[in-house]
Design an enzyme around this catalytic site. Structure first.
Site, PDB file in Angstrom:
ATOM      1  N   GLU A  24       1.602 -21.964 -16.174  1.00  0.00           N
ATOM      2  CA  GLU A  24       0.257 -22.148 -16.716  1.00  0.00           C
ATOM      3  C   GLU A  24       0.315 -22.911 -18.033  1.00  0.00           C
ATOM      4  O   GLU A  24      -0.538 -23.742 -18.318  1.00  0.00           O
ATOM      5  CB  GLU A  24      -0.431 -20.798 -16.921  1.00  0.00           C
ATOM      6  CG  GLU A  24      -0.794 -20.112 -15.622  1.00  0.00           C
ATOM      7  CD  GLU A  24      -1.464 -18.790 -15.853  1.00  0.00           C
ATOM      8  OE1 GLU A  24      -2.682 -18.698 -15.575  1.00  0.00           O
ATOM      9  OE2 GLU A  24      -0.791 -17.849 -16.312  1.00  0.00           O
ATOM     10  N   TYR A  56     -25.850 -26.391 -32.674  1.00  0.00           N
ATOM     11  CA  TYR A  56     -25.039 -26.183 -31.476  1.00  0.00           C
ATOM     12  C   TYR A  56     -23.956 -27.222 -31.290  1.00  0.00           C
ATOM     13  O   TYR A  56     -22.973 -26.976 -30.592  1.00  0.00           O
ATOM     14  CB  TYR A  56     -25.872 -25.984 -30.212  1.00  0.00           C
ATOM     15  CG  TYR A  56     -27.029 -26.927 -30.005  1.00  0.00           C
ATOM     16  CD1 TYR A  56     -26.850 -28.172 -29.453  1.00  0.00           C
ATOM     17  CD2 TYR A  56     -28.327 -26.536 -30.327  1.00  0.00           C
ATOM     18  CE1 TYR A  56     -27.919 -29.015 -29.237  1.00  0.00           C
ATOM     19  CE2 TYR A  56     -29.406 -27.371 -30.113  1.00  0.00           C
ATOM     20  CZ  TYR A  56     -29.186 -28.617 -29.569  1.00  0.00           C
ATOM     21  OH  TYR A  56     -30.238 -29.463 -29.356  1.00  0.00           O
ATOM     22  N   ILE A  75      -7.256 -14.305 -21.457  1.00  0.00           N
ATOM     23  CA  ILE A  75      -8.548 -14.922 -21.755  1.00  0.00           C
ATOM     24  C   ILE A  75      -9.464 -13.925 -22.472  1.00  0.00           C
ATOM     25  O   ILE A  75     -10.423 -14.333 -23.120  1.00  0.00           O
ATOM     26  CB  ILE A  75      -9.214 -15.546 -20.507  1.00  0.00           C
ATOM     27  CG1 ILE A  75      -9.457 -14.523 -19.409  1.00  0.00           C
ATOM     28  CG2 ILE A  75      -8.388 -16.720 -20.013  1.00  0.00           C
ATOM     29  CD1 ILE A  75     -10.218 -15.085 -18.202  1.00  0.00           C
ATOM     30  N   GLU A  76      -9.148 -12.648 -22.409  1.00  0.00           N
ATOM     31  CA  GLU A  76      -9.882 -11.649 -23.178  1.00  0.00           C
ATOM     32  C   GLU A  76      -9.742 -11.928 -24.679  1.00  0.00           C
ATOM     33  O   GLU A  76     -10.719 -11.897 -25.428  1.00  0.00           O
ATOM     34  CB  GLU A  76      -9.358 -10.238 -22.887  1.00  0.00           C
ATOM     35  CG  GLU A  76      -9.617  -9.747 -21.486  1.00  0.00           C
ATOM     36  CD  GLU A  76      -8.492 -10.066 -20.493  1.00  0.00           C
ATOM     37  OE1 GLU A  76      -7.877 -11.158 -20.593  1.00  0.00           O
ATOM     38  OE2 GLU A  76      -8.256  -9.229 -19.612  1.00  0.00           O
ATOM     39  N   LYS A 102     -11.777 -18.906 -15.656  1.00  0.00           N
ATOM     40  CA  LYS A 102     -10.506 -19.544 -15.317  1.00  0.00           C
ATOM     41  C   LYS A 102     -10.497 -19.768 -13.806  1.00  0.00           C
ATOM     42  O   LYS A 102     -10.199 -18.859 -13.037  1.00  0.00           O
ATOM     43  CB  LYS A 102      -9.373 -18.605 -15.760  1.00  0.00           C
ATOM     44  CG  LYS A 102      -7.993 -19.137 -15.607  1.00  0.00           C
ATOM     45  CD  LYS A 102      -7.017 -18.120 -16.213  1.00  0.00           C
ATOM     46  CE  LYS A 102      -5.612 -18.629 -16.136  1.00  0.00           C
ATOM     47  NZ  LYS A 102      -4.673 -17.714 -16.803  1.00  0.00           N
TER      48      LYS A 102
END
Length: 122
Positions: A24, A56, A75-76, A102
């Site tokens: 990855e 933004y 990813i947390e 993901k």
């Protein structure tokens, strides 16, 4: 009682190298981020001033900087860092809810994506 409004950045796409597996990091992949920001009203809605709200474009750049920055295994952790950073960068943000998707998660089957959502209260 103060009023709030919500600014949402939806489906922001970035190429990055997050994940537990070595491949990855080596190959990288696309990640998608949604950020929902609950903003204290202040005078932005009355004065029509960008200075009193969340810009933004700057929020997108902050998300991009974090997602394309250093590698994270989870990813947390990535989602939490984005949420915390947006709350710090924009003091008028009372709550940031961030989802990271993901699509190419290494799982033994077919799926659209894995998604994690975190919420940070300033």
């Amino acid at each position: 009682m103060s009023a709030t409004y919500t600014i949402t950045l939806k489906n922001c796409a970035f190429f990055a190298r997050h994940g537990v597996l070595d491949e990855e990091e080596f190959l990288g992949q696309r990640f998608f981020v949604d950020a929902e920001l609950e903003v204290e009203q202040g005078s932005a809605l009355v004065d029509d001033s960008i200075d009193d709200t969340v810009h933004y474009g700057i929020a997108f750049t902050e998300i991009e900087r974090i997602v394309t920055g250093r590698r994270r295994y989870l990813i947390e952790a990535l989602a939490l860092e984005v949420a915390k950073t947006l709350c710090v960068r924009f003091p008028q943000v009372r709550r940031a809810k961030v989802s990271v998707r993901k699509p190419n998660a290494p799982v033994p089957g077919i799926l659209d994506y894995v998604e994690v959502t975190v919420e940070h209260v300033a």
